[in-house]
Write a protein that holds these residues in place. Structure first.
Motif, PDB file in Angstrom:
ATOM      1  N   GLY A 216       0.801  -1.218   0.000  1.00 32.72           N
ATOM      2  CA  GLY A 216       0.000   0.000   0.000  1.00 32.72           C
ATOM      3  C   GLY A 216       0.836   1.271   0.000  1.00 32.72           C
ATOM      4  N   GLY A 217       2.151   1.103   0.118  1.00 28.98           N
ATOM      5  CA  GLY A 217       3.034   2.261   0.133  1.00 28.98           C
ATOM      6  C   GLY A 217       4.477   1.809   0.288  1.00 28.98           C
ATOM      7  N   PHE A 218       5.375   2.793   0.302  1.00 22.38           N
ATOM      8  CA  PHE A 218       6.783   2.463   0.511  1.00 22.38           C
ATOM      9  C   PHE A 218       7.494   3.658   1.113  1.00 22.38           C
ATOM     10  N   ARG A 219       8.668   3.407   1.651  1.00 21.41           N
ATOM     11  CA  ARG A 219       9.543   4.464   2.153  1.00 21.41           C
ATOM     12  C   ARG A 219      10.864   4.399   1.399  1.00 21.41           C
ATOM     13  N   TYR A 220      11.431   5.583   1.152  1.00 22.62           N
ATOM     14  CA  TYR A 220      12.750   5.651   0.549  1.00 22.62           C
ATOM     15  C   TYR A 220      13.812   5.364   1.608  1.00 22.62           C
ATOM     16  N   ARG A 255      16.695  -2.947  -6.256  1.00 23.20           N
ATOM     17  CA  ARG A 255      16.123  -1.696  -5.758  1.00 23.20           C
ATOM     18  C   ARG A 255      15.755  -0.719  -6.877  1.00 23.20           C
ATOM     19  N   THR A 256      16.630  -0.553  -7.856  1.00 17.53           N
ATOM     20  CA  THR A 256      16.385   0.441  -8.899  1.00 17.53           C
ATOM     21  C   THR A 256      15.126   0.125  -9.687  1.00 17.53           C
ATOM     22  N   ALA A 257      15.010  -1.116 -10.132  1.00 16.80           N
ATOM     23  CA  ALA A 257      13.843  -1.508 -10.915  1.00 16.80           C
ATOM     24  C   ALA A 257      12.574  -1.450 -10.073  1.00 16.80           C
ATOM     25  N   LEU A 258      12.681  -1.872  -8.799  1.00 21.78           N
ATOM     26  CA  LEU A 258      11.518  -1.863  -7.926  1.00 21.78           C
ATOM     27  C   LEU A 258      11.080  -0.423  -7.632  1.00 21.78           C
ATOM     28  N   THR A 259      12.042   0.470  -7.447  1.00 20.49           N
ATOM     29  CA  THR A 259      11.709   1.875  -7.201  1.00 20.49           C
ATOM     30  C   THR A 259      10.930   2.456  -8.375  1.00 20.49           C
ATOM     31  N   GLU A 260      11.392   2.181  -9.579  1.00 22.71           N
ATOM     32  CA  GLU A 260      10.701   2.688 -10.767  1.00 22.71           C
ATOM     33  C   GLU A 260       9.281   2.133 -10.846  1.00 22.71           C
ATOM     34  N   LEU A 262       7.374   1.111  -8.345  1.00 23.36           N
ATOM     35  CA  LEU A 262       6.547   1.690  -7.295  1.00 23.36           C
ATOM     36  C   LEU A 262       6.187   3.142  -7.599  1.00 23.36           C
ATOM     37  N   GLU A 263       7.147   3.885  -8.138  1.00 24.30           N
ATOM     38  CA  GLU A 263       6.878   5.295  -8.443  1.00 24.30           C
ATOM     39  C   GLU A 263       5.807   5.439  -9.519  1.00 24.30           C
ATOM     40  N   GLU A 264       5.720   4.467 -10.431  1.00 16.84           N
ATOM     41  CA  GLU A 264       4.668   4.489 -11.443  1.00 16.84           C
ATOM     42  C   GLU A 264       3.286   4.272 -10.832  1.00 16.84           C
ATOM     43  N   LEU A 265       3.247   3.645  -9.647  1.00 16.44           N
ATOM     44  CA  LEU A 265       1.979   3.343  -8.984  1.00 16.44           C
ATOM     45  C   LEU A 265       1.600   4.381  -7.933  1.00 16.44           C
ATOM     46  N   GLY A 288       8.841   9.069   9.253  1.00 14.80           N
ATOM     47  CA  GLY A 288       7.388   9.103   9.237  1.00 14.80           C
ATOM     48  C   GLY A 288       6.842   9.312   7.844  1.00 14.80           C
ATOM     49  N   LYS A 289       7.649   9.768   6.911  1.00 12.71           N
ATOM     50  CA  LYS A 289       7.180  10.055   5.557  1.00 12.71           C
ATOM     51  C   LYS A 289       7.124   8.776   4.734  1.00 12.71           C
ATOM     52  N   TRP A 290       6.001   8.582   4.068  1.00 13.48           N
ATOM     53  CA  TRP A 290       5.861   7.412   3.213  1.00 13.48           C
ATOM     54  C   TRP A 290       5.085   7.794   1.961  1.00 13.48           C
ATOM     55  N   GLU A 291       5.264   6.986   0.937  1.00  8.07           N
ATOM     56  CA  GLU A 291       4.661   7.243  -0.370  1.00  8.07           C
ATOM     57  C   GLU A 291       3.525   6.250  -0.623  1.00  8.07           C
ATOM     58  N   PRO A 292       2.280   6.718  -0.733  1.00 10.14           N
ATOM     59  CA  PRO A 292       1.176   5.800  -1.033  1.00 10.14           C
ATOM     60  C   PRO A 292       1.224   5.332  -2.483  1.00 10.14           C
ATOM     61  N   VAL A 293       0.797   4.098  -2.705  1.00 11.44           N
ATOM     62  CA  VAL A 293       0.715   3.572  -4.069  1.00 11.44           C
ATOM     63  C   VAL A 293      -0.636   2.903  -4.262  1.00 11.44           C
ATOM     64  N   ARG A 294      -1.026   2.771  -5.501  1.00 11.24           N
ATOM     65  CA  ARG A 294      -2.260   2.047  -5.796  1.00 11.24           C
ATOM     66  C   ARG A 294      -2.087   0.591  -5.370  1.00 11.24           C
ATOM     67  N   PRO A 295      -3.085   0.012  -4.713  1.00 13.45           N
ATOM     68  CA  PRO A 295      -2.946  -1.339  -4.159  1.00 13.45           C
ATOM     69  C   PRO A 295      -3.069  -2.429  -5.213  1.00 13.45           C
ATOM     70  N   GLU A 296      -2.023  -2.578  -6.027  1.00 13.45           N
ATOM     71  CA  GLU A 296      -2.047  -3.554  -7.118  1.00 13.45           C
ATOM     72  C   GLU A 296      -1.041  -4.675  -6.955  1.00 13.45           C
ATOM     73  N   LEU A 297      -0.010  -4.478  -6.118  1.00 17.74           N
ATOM     74  CA  LEU A 297       1.055  -5.472  -5.973  1.00 17.74           C
ATOM     75  C   LEU A 297       0.835  -6.327  -4.728  1.00 17.74           C
ATOM     76  N   VAL A 298       1.126  -7.602  -4.863  1.00 18.36           N
ATOM     77  CA  VAL A 298       0.982  -8.545  -3.749  1.00 18.36           C
ATOM     78  C   VAL A 298       2.312  -9.248  -3.523  1.00 18.36           C
ATOM     79  N   VAL A 299       2.720  -9.339  -2.263  1.00 20.88           N
ATOM     80  CA  VAL A 299       3.943 -10.055  -1.905  1.00 20.88           C
ATOM     81  C   VAL A 299       3.629 -11.082  -0.827  1.00 20.88           C
ATOM     82  N   GLU A 300       4.374 -12.164  -0.846  1.00 18.45           N
ATOM     83  CA  GLU A 300       4.299 -13.148   0.237  1.00 18.45           C
ATOM     84  C   GLU A 300       5.450 -12.868   1.200  1.00 18.45           C
ATOM     85  N   VAL A 301       5.117 -12.739   2.478  1.00 20.87           N
ATOM     86  CA  VAL A 301       6.125 -12.449   3.489  1.00 20.87           C
ATOM     87  C   VAL A 301       6.055 -13.492   4.602  1.00 20.87           C
TER      88      VAL A 301
END
Length: 335
Positions: A216-220, A255-260, A262-265, A288-301
């Motif tokens: 739902g989001g990410f942090r740099y 990281r580089t590819a994943l950042t790109e 996420l930024e598109e979302l 505390g700062k985070w970047e919201p993204v459209r909820p389209e990606l799913v990961v198994e953790v």
């Protein structure tokens, strides 16, 4: 050991608790072994001389001002000149959240919470018996006898003895039930070993589970424009996406590819239910700062503990799940 106030404790306040190394399975050979629940609280060494009590965290920092009810209870015991090893827990609540609330700068707030959510010291070892005799060089089975005798004679609601068993089958059952509430695994100790301050002479095993979560989001990463962590969410019964934790186990070459990606979302709310909060006194390592993204990606953790419908610790990213629809990622997985 004489402290700055002139109090003479049986052992130095700088005494370090014995620690544990992580393993994937409970040991059974090279024993005999004693197994105990691994409590999800604040590890604590309790020192007493006369009526004076000092509580020390694993880091060596004093804890007494945050738990005045424990200071009062231990001070009132007839037993004097002892050192005990245990875990501070709060029963009947999501234990670690309630404990974190106790680390408050305002004494009035601490006093109020000490009445509303009283803590207990779950005792599992004795380093010095009442009277001041050091037990560190004695084997665990003798120290366990001393701990049992100490708690039985104390008859205090603020003290209880941690369960222990030599049965691997019983320990396996404890492990299967761990991962919520105040227990998050099992600790194994050799029955014939002395107490080894500061050494990883015990073995801890946690129950590990997996869940599919929505990003739902990410942090740099601090000071960069590359992703440092993914913010994870699960859909609640009202169809809202609640923040449940994070994962930062991202390979550097990804990281580089994943950042790109996420930024598109980026855009929208990211989380439509409970959202990530800002920094607090408990989590200084995260911005505390985070970047919201459209909820389209799913990961198994992979995770080990859940409290208050959130992952207690950071999770380990196992794989991406393009085959999984985001709306399928619900709280039923971690119930």
């Amino acid at each position: 050991m004489v402290g700055a106030s002139g109090v003479e404790f049986p052992l130095p306040l700088s005494t370090q608790p014995m620690e544990a190394r992580t393993a994937e399975a409970l040991p059974w050979d090279d024993g005999p072994w004693q197994y105990e629940p691994k409590w999800d609280g604040f590890r604590c060494l309790a020192f007493k001389d006369g009526k004076t009590v000092d509580l020390r965290a694993k880091s060596g920092k004093p804890l007494g001002r945050y738990f005045p009810e424990l200071i009062a209870a231990l001070s009132a015991l007839t037993a004097t000149e002892f050192v005990a090893d245990g875990e501070i827990v709060i029963e009947g609540y999501a234990s670690f959240d309630a404990l974190q609330m106790r680390l408050h700068p305002a004494e009035s707030r601490i006093r109020k919470l000490s009445r509303e959510t009283p803590a207990q010291l779950v005792l599992f070892d004795m380093l010095a018996a009442p009277g001041g005799q050091s037990l560190i060089e004695l084997p665990l089975h003798d120290r366990r006898d001393a701990a049992e005798d100490f708690v039985a004679k104390a008859r205090s609601k603020a003290l209880r003895l941690s369960p222990a068993t030599t049965s691997l089958a019983t320990a396996d059952r404890w492990l299967k039930d761990a991962g919520s509430g105040s227990v998050d695994g099992v600790v194994a100790k050799r029955l014939n070993d002395p107490y080894r301050p500061g050494e990883r002479a015990m073995v801890k095993v946690k129950r590990l589970r997996t869940a599919d979560c929505v990003v739902g989001g990410f942090r740099y990463l601090t000071g960069t424009r590359q992703v440092g962590s993914l913010l994870l969410g699960l859909y609640n019964e009202n169809g809202q996406l609640d923040h449940v934790g994070f994962t930062s186990t991202i390979a550097n070459d990804e990281r580089t590819a994943l950042t790109e990606r996420l930024e598109e979302l980026r855009g929208g709310l990211g989380f439509t239910g409970k959202a990530p909060g800002g920094p607090s006194r408990w989590s200084t390592e995260r911005s505390g700062k985070w970047e919201p993204v459209r909820p389209e990606l799913v990961v198994e953790v992979r995770f080990d503990h859940v409290t208050s419908k959130r992952f207690r610790h950071g999770t380990r990213l196992l794989r991406w799940r393009p085959d999984k629809a985001p709306h399928q990622c619900t709280f039923e997985q971690i119930a």
